[in-house]
Design a protein around this motif. Structure first.
Motif, short mmCIF file in Angstrom:
data_model
loop_
_atom_site.label_atom_id
_atom_site.label_comp_id
_atom_site.label_asym_id
_atom_site.label_seq_id
_atom_site.Cartn_x
_atom_site.Cartn_y
_atom_site.Cartn_z
N SER A 238 -2.69 -3.79 7.59
CA SER A 238 -2.71 -5.19 7.17
C SER A 238 -1.92 -5.72 8.03
N TYR A 239 -1.08 -5.42 9.09
CA TYR A 239 -0.52 -6.25 9.99
C TYR A 239 -1.34 -6.36 11.44
N ASP A 240 -2.52 -6.01 11.29
CA ASP A 240 -3.25 -6.03 12.67
C ASP A 240 -3.63 -7.52 13.12
N TRP A 241 -3.41 -8.66 12.20
CA TRP A 241 -3.63 -9.95 12.71
C TRP A 241 -2.50 -10.21 13.35
N LEU A 242 -1.31 -9.72 13.39
CA LEU A 242 -0.06 -10.26 14.22
C LEU A 242 -0.67 -10.19 15.83
N PRO A 243 0.34 -10.96 16.59
CA PRO A 243 0.08 -10.93 17.99
C PRO A 243 0.08 -9.72 18.52
N ALA A 244 -0.69 -9.46 19.59
CA ALA A 244 -0.61 -8.17 20.46
C ALA A 244 0.82 -7.78 20.87
N GLN A 245 0.84 -6.59 21.27
CA GLN A 245 2.26 -6.29 21.83
C GLN A 245 3.31 -6.82 20.85
N SER A 246 3.07 -6.61 19.48
CA SER A 246 4.11 -7.06 18.68
C SER A 246 5.18 -6.26 18.66
N GLU A 247 6.01 -6.58 17.59
CA GLU A 247 7.38 -5.98 17.29
C GLU A 247 7.12 -4.38 16.65
N PRO A 248 8.03 -3.34 17.12
CA PRO A 248 7.76 -2.15 16.49
C PRO A 248 7.57 -2.26 14.84
N LEU A 249 6.78 -1.40 14.18
CA LEU A 249 6.86 -1.52 12.67
C LEU A 249 7.27 -0.22 12.04
N SER A 250 7.95 -0.34 10.99
CA SER A 250 8.16 0.86 10.18
C SER A 250 7.16 0.70 9.09
N ALA A 251 6.32 2.00 8.96
CA ALA A 251 5.37 2.12 8.34
C ALA A 251 5.56 1.78 6.73
N PRO A 252 4.76 0.91 5.92
CA PRO A 252 4.97 0.39 4.88
C PRO A 252 4.89 1.51 3.77
N VAL A 253 5.52 1.83 2.78
CA VAL A 253 5.42 2.33 1.48
C VAL A 253 6.03 1.51 0.37
N PRO A 254 5.38 1.66 -0.78
CA PRO A 254 6.00 0.98 -1.88
C PRO A 254 7.34 1.39 -2.26
N SER A 255 8.04 0.34 -2.95
CA SER A 255 9.13 0.48 -3.57
C SER A 255 9.32 -0.27 -4.69
N LEU A 256 10.20 0.19 -5.86
CA LEU A 256 10.45 -0.54 -7.03
C LEU A 256 9.12 -0.46 -7.88
N PHE A 257 9.00 1.02 -8.19
CA PHE A 257 8.05 1.58 -8.96
C PHE A 257 8.40 2.05 -10.15
N THR A 258 7.48 2.23 -11.21
CA THR A 258 7.89 3.21 -12.56
C THR A 258 6.99 4.66 -12.15
N PHE A 259 7.59 5.66 -12.84
CA PHE A 259 7.17 7.07 -12.97
C PHE A 259 5.91 7.36 -14.02
N ASN A 260 4.95 7.79 -13.59
CA ASN A 260 3.86 8.36 -14.34
C ASN A 260 3.92 9.74 -14.67
N VAL A 261 4.11 10.04 -15.81
CA VAL A 261 4.40 11.42 -16.69
C VAL A 261 3.29 11.62 -17.48
N PRO A 262 1.99 11.73 -17.37
CA PRO A 262 0.98 11.80 -18.35
C PRO A 262 1.19 12.85 -19.47
N ASP A 263 1.91 14.09 -19.04
CA ASP A 263 1.93 15.27 -20.04
C ASP A 263 3.37 15.08 -20.84
N SER A 264 3.99 14.00 -20.74
CA SER A 264 5.37 13.85 -21.42
C SER A 264 5.14 13.82 -22.89
N TYR A 265 5.97 14.67 -23.63
CA TYR A 265 5.87 14.67 -24.91
C TYR A 265 6.70 13.43 -25.49
N LEU A 266 7.26 12.62 -24.78
CA LEU A 266 7.98 11.52 -25.07
C LEU A 266 7.30 10.20 -24.96
#
Length: 408
Positions: free
Chosen positions: A175-203
């Motif tokens: 998704s960052y490919d449109w930035l200028p060539a020789q751009s700054e170093p990138l830290s690989a993006p991963v999601p933050s602030l999400f909820t947990f799926n527990v499909p087998d939860s008895y709750l």
């Protein structure tokens, strides 16, 4: 510098704040803000349930930076230029008063995000900023005269002397490919602030039940958080879960969001003190039914679910409860374990861990070291906070710093 052309890419909180600061600091410059969507400030509009959690009432910068899983060190320096106190003052000077809620979150007194949106739009208009919507950027390149050529998806090209990139977080590196060539170093993006799926939860049938104070752990890691936990139709949410997802964002991504979640629903008790309390309660309430008598103040439906899961019948009395079932019950209370398989991210509240590395920027101005004239602000940076107004404070702070320095 009457001919200075400043282009801001991104019509969110950081983009607007950067554009406004640039326009007010360099009144002779031409400031144009580009937004790929048809509307601007969309995240501002929907955040905090439509009330806009502007910032957090933490006025000690040494404490404030502790709420950022990524970016603590660079933020320390940036907050000396624009911090929470400055944010509150900035909005008050423009007719917007903020109020503090019991948990420290700060909202406009009007209780509607429209107040913040209107303030930013009005200030931008007064500052002479040209706001262009439906203007997605295809690529950025440098001309022979060292100006920046911004190619739009509409096949138009705009020339800029300075660029401020405030496009928010992206879900993947491409998704960052449109930035200028020789751009700054990138830290690989991963999601933050999400909820947990527990499909087998008895709750899951208890969706909507909340416990105001619990401790949540990711087994096999050192990651743990304490606070309110909410049972949902898909698993678990609430401030403690969201904070855990932020601090453990990289580890959970590495696990592909398949891990064991442990919950202690009575975090002030350990294994021994909990068992002692249960034994005392059993002696004092021997004739009463286990499912209807809860010694910990937990929601009654949750307690009943624990009892049922432990194999305790509705008619079982405390006096007749075998040690084996008592142990099972205590295990549910202090050491509940659930198999998480996947996450749920609220698209509108999406926050990214990762992005433009601060190592490639001037720590005082947010200008690119490798490409002078290009600045970055907001969530596109590898800075992210937990819930509570901290991500907006990052937007105001970095937007201000970039806007203040962009015309120098």
């Amino acid at each position: 510098m009457s001919s200075l052309n400043i282009i801001v890419i991104g019509g969110g909180a950081a983009g607007f704040f950067g554009a406004i600061t640039a326009a007010e600091t360099y009144p002779n410059a031409t400031v144009t803000l580009l937004e790929k969507n048809r509307t601007v400030l969309n995240k501002v509009r929907i955040s905090g349930g439509g009330r806009c959690n502007v910032t957090h009432a933490c006025f000690d910068n040494r404490q404030l930076v502790k709420f950022y899983p990524r970016g603590e060190k660079p933020l320390r320096a940036l907050l000396t230029q624009f911090d929470t106190t400055a944010t509150v003052k900035w909005f008050e000077q423009r007719g917007v008063s903020l109020k503090t809620e019991a948990d420290g979150r700060m909202f406009p007194e009007s209780n509607t995000s429209d107040t913040i949106v209107d303030c930013l739009l009005t200030t931008a208009r007064r500052s002479g900023i040209q706001v262009r919507t439906s203007c997605g950027v295809a690529s950025i390149r440098q001309s022979a005269s060292a100006q920046w050529l911004v190619d739009l998806l509409t096949n138009e090209t705009i020339v800029a002397d300075r660029l401020l990139i405030a496009t928010g977080g992206y879900p993947q590196l491409t998704s960052y490919d449109w930035l200028p060539a020789q751009s700054e170093p990138l830290s690989a993006p991963v999601p933050s602030l999400f909820t947990f799926n527990v499909p087998d939860s008895y709750l899951i049938p208890l969706a909507g039940v909340a416990v105001p104070d619990a401790k949540v752990y990711v087994l096999g890691t050192k990651q743990e958080q304490r606070g309110p936990v909410l049972v949902t139709h898909w698993g678990f949410s609430g401030p403690a879960v969201l904070r855990l997802s932020a601090w453990a964002a990289r580890e959970l991504a590495d696990k592909n969001y398949n891990f064991t979640l442990r919950i202690n629903w009575t975090p002030d008790l350990n294994d021994n003190t909990l068992r002692n309390k249960l034994q005392d309660f059993r002696q004092q309430n021997g004739r009463k039914q286990v499912v209807s008598q809860n010694p910990f103040g937990l929601p009654s439906r949750l307690w009943q679910a624990f009892a049922t899961e432990a194999g305790i019948s509705d008619s079982q009395r405390w006096a007749d409860l075998p040690a084996k079932l008592l142990n099972r019950l205590s295990e549910r209370v202090i050491n509940s374990q659930f198999q998480v398989s996947g996450k749920t991210t609220f698209k509108d509240e999406f926050v990214t861990c990762g992005g433009i590395s601060l190592d490639g920027l001037n720590p005082q101005t947010l200008e690119s070291k490798s490409q002078p004239g290009v600045y970055f602000a907001g969530e596109v940076l590898d800075i992210d906070g937990i819930t509570g107004g901290f991500n907006f404070q990052n937007a105001w702070t970095t937007g201000y710093v970039a806007g203040l320095n962009i015309g120098k």
